[in-house]
Design a protein around this motif. Structure first.
Motif, PDB file in Angstrom:
ATOM      1  N   SER A  13      -5.608   0.667   0.262  1.00  0.00           N
ATOM      2  CA  SER A  13      -6.606  -0.287  -0.257  1.00  0.00           C
ATOM      3  C   SER A  13      -7.773  -0.495   0.713  1.00  0.00           C
ATOM      4  O   SER A  13      -8.785  -1.048   0.334  1.00  0.00           O
ATOM      5  CB  SER A  13      -5.935  -1.640  -0.505  1.00  0.00           C
ATOM      6  N   THR A  14      -7.599  -0.096   1.952  1.00  0.00           N
ATOM      7  CA  THR A  14      -8.545  -0.287   3.068  1.00  0.00           C
ATOM      8  C   THR A  14      -8.625  -1.744   3.548  1.00  0.00           C
ATOM      9  O   THR A  14      -9.299  -2.038   4.517  1.00  0.00           O
ATOM     10  CB  THR A  14      -9.995   0.219   2.789  1.00  0.00           C
ATOM     11  N   TYR A  15      -7.929  -2.653   2.869  1.00  0.00           N
ATOM     12  CA  TYR A  15      -7.935  -4.052   3.325  1.00  0.00           C
ATOM     13  C   TYR A  15      -6.824  -4.233   4.362  1.00  0.00           C
ATOM     14  O   TYR A  15      -5.673  -4.485   4.024  1.00  0.00           O
ATOM     15  CB  TYR A  15      -7.732  -5.015   2.153  1.00  0.00           C
ATOM     16  N   VAL A  16      -7.182  -4.041   5.617  1.00  0.00           N
ATOM     17  CA  VAL A  16      -6.144  -4.093   6.655  1.00  0.00           C
ATOM     18  C   VAL A  16      -6.275  -5.333   7.539  1.00  0.00           C
ATOM     19  O   VAL A  16      -5.371  -5.667   8.278  1.00  0.00           O
ATOM     20  CB  VAL A  16      -6.172  -2.817   7.543  1.00  0.00           C
ATOM     21  N   SER A  17      -7.416  -6.000   7.500  1.00  0.00           N
ATOM     22  CA  SER A  17      -7.605  -7.186   8.346  1.00  0.00           C
ATOM     23  C   SER A  17      -7.185  -8.449   7.609  1.00  0.00           C
ATOM     24  O   SER A  17      -6.431  -8.370   6.656  1.00  0.00           O
ATOM     25  CB  SER A  17      -9.057  -7.260   8.802  1.00  0.00           C
ATOM     26  N   ASN A  50      -3.785  -8.292   7.025  1.00  0.00           N
ATOM     27  CA  ASN A  50      -3.103  -7.882   5.793  1.00  0.00           C
ATOM     28  C   ASN A  50      -1.940  -6.914   6.068  1.00  0.00           C
ATOM     29  O   ASN A  50      -0.902  -6.988   5.418  1.00  0.00           O
ATOM     30  CB  ASN A  50      -4.141  -7.218   4.869  1.00  0.00           C
ATOM     31  N   VAL A  51      -2.106  -6.003   7.041  1.00  0.00           N
ATOM     32  CA  VAL A  51      -1.019  -5.042   7.341  1.00  0.00           C
ATOM     33  C   VAL A  51       0.248  -5.768   7.781  1.00  0.00           C
ATOM     34  O   VAL A  51       1.355  -5.398   7.375  1.00  0.00           O
ATOM     35  CB  VAL A  51      -1.372  -4.011   8.456  1.00  0.00           C
ATOM     36  N   PRO A 105      -4.798  -9.122  -0.224  1.00  0.00           N
ATOM     37  CA  PRO A 105      -3.839  -9.795  -1.107  1.00  0.00           C
ATOM     38  C   PRO A 105      -2.477 -10.063  -0.479  1.00  0.00           C
ATOM     39  O   PRO A 105      -1.793 -11.004  -0.869  1.00  0.00           O
ATOM     40  CB  PRO A 105      -3.699  -8.830  -2.291  1.00  0.00           C
ATOM     41  N   TYR A 106      -2.054  -9.238   0.507  1.00  0.00           N
ATOM     42  CA  TYR A 106      -0.715  -9.472   1.071  1.00  0.00           C
ATOM     43  C   TYR A 106      -0.650 -10.753   1.885  1.00  0.00           C
ATOM     44  O   TYR A 106       0.409 -11.377   1.982  1.00  0.00           O
ATOM     45  CB  TYR A 106      -0.249  -8.267   1.903  1.00  0.00           C
TER      46      TYR A 106
END
Ligand SMILES: Cc1ncc(COP(=O)(O)O)c(C=O)c1O
Length: 390
Positions: A43-47, A266-267, A51-52
């Motif tokens: 998703s590229t949303y790692v920071s 997020n990770v 959503p997580y």
């Protein structure tokens, strides 16, 4: 050293037959963690936006019953932010226990507060309500604007008990004393996700509390922490200042006060969310391990610390009481040299160089326990002849 302590090693090896050496507490990961991590990376949303983070916070809210759960980079940062969000002013004192992990005191100090150390109970390893009551009666003066320590001249901001190794302290009595004196209560629940007192999850007894998801905790995010609170204003402030105090706007960067970059990425939340999906199985497995230690202890005349009636412990780390410091040293040396990781309880906070001048009360029980408490391996067990691992 007592003969039975040599036998204890064989017993521990039977609990963890497939591990050599046997760690004190290892994290356990399954396919879900990998799946959510891969999803997170794709998703590229790692920071911290992603959503997580929200899913993980929601899972913690649902499990603990707290109205707000705000994910942080670690538990120490969570203590600092929770105190600042609750209104701690520089130089104010926070009464905590001398027998705790250093992060409790560090979190207070990072918030510009001053930790004050009091004694614990021998049976819970957590803050003693009797010690708190005596400390307040001897040292505290009630003024119009709050309670002051007559010995240091500092104002008392809050009381911060800690639920040691996931064993609940006498939190209801502590709460009652705080109410009597008009003091804020803030629990360091870093070690007690999964611990309940009369059906209420630890961390819900005061104005706010914190959890930790370090790699050694029952539920981990690699590194991480959480603020729990039922207070809307504290939740809002904590979210704001831990996210660089940026005002919401589509493109403009305006920060209205000093902030921190302390939100959980997020990770990390992806791992935690996967772990929370099986929290009940994790805690059940840990309760069973504690039961096995306790039965072995009863048979062999060795005391393990137990949850108090009316409480349900996550048994993060099982704790055994040995005869004295010499026996402790001998057992630590023997077990660690023979492939079983064990460790003593922490050196008391008032003995550490940075806290040696902080005010502390009589610490008889803490000193007694410091000499005698040893933690034994407590990871979730994964092996064919023990109850199925979650
Ligand atoms: C009692 C206590 N308070 C606070 C913390 C701080 O948590 P972290 O290691 O996530 O900063 C921990 C755990 O490590 C802890 O055991």
């Amino acid at each position: 050293m007592k003969r039975v302590l040599y036998d204890l090693l064989s017993f521990i090896k039977s609990l963890y037959p497939n591990e050599d050496p046997i760690p004190l507490h290892a994290p356990r990961f399954q396919e879900k963690e990998k799946e959510y991590l891969a999803d997170c990376i794709d998703s590229t949303y790692v920071s911290y936006v992603g959503p997580y983070v929200t899913k993980f916070e929601d899972s913690i809210r649902a499990y603990t019953g707290a109205r707000h759960a705000i994910a942080m980079v670690n538990g120490t940062a969570a203590i600092q932010i929770a105190l600042i969000a609750a209104g701690l002013q520089p130089g104010e004192e926070v009464i905590t226990q001398a027998l705790t992990f250093v992060a409790t005191a560090n979190g207070i100090k990072h918030a510009d507060g001053e930790p004050v150390f009091i004694d614990v109970d021998k049976d819970t390893l957590g803050m003693s309500p009797v010690a708190l009551s005596e400390f307040l009666s001897r040292n505290i003066e009630k003024r119009n604007d709050g309670c002051y320590n007559t010995k240091t001249g500092r104002k008392i901001f809050a009381v911060m008990p800690m639920h040691t190794f996931g064993l609940a302290c006498r939190i209801k009595q502590i709460k009652a004393i705080c109410e009597e004196w008009g003091l804020l209560l803030m629990e360091d629940a870093a070690e007690s996700l999964g611990t309940f007192v009369e059906g209420i999850h630890t961390g819900n007894f005061g104005i706010a509390s914190v959890l930790s998801f370090n790699g050694n905790k029952p539920v981990t995010t690699g590194g991480g922490g959480m603020i729990l609170t039922n207070n809307d204003a504290i939740a809002e402030k904590a979210r704001h200042i831990s996210t660089t105090a940026k005002l919401k706007h589509q493109w403009e960067f305006f920060h209205d006060e000093l902030g921190w970059n302390y939100r959980m990425p997020n990770v990390n939340a992806a791992i935690g969310f996967a772990q929370m999906e099986r929290i009940d199985a994790i805690i059940k497995n840990k309760q069973e391990t504690a039961q096995l230690y306790s039965e072995w202890g009863k048979k062999n005349g060795v005391q393990f610390i137990h949850e108090m009636p009316g409480t349900h412990s996550n048994y993060w780390l099982n704790a055994m009481v040995v005869t004295n410091r010499d026996e402790r040293e001998e057992f630590l040396a023997y077990s660690n040299a023979n492939g079983v990781q064990t460790r003593p309880i922490w050196v008391l906070m008032n003995k550490l160089p940075m806290y040696k001048n902080n005010f502390s009360g009589p610490l008889e029980n803490s000193l007694w326990l410091e000499d005698r408490i040893v933690n034994v391996p407590s990871s979730v067990r994964i092996c064919s002849d023990t109850p199925r691992a979650p």
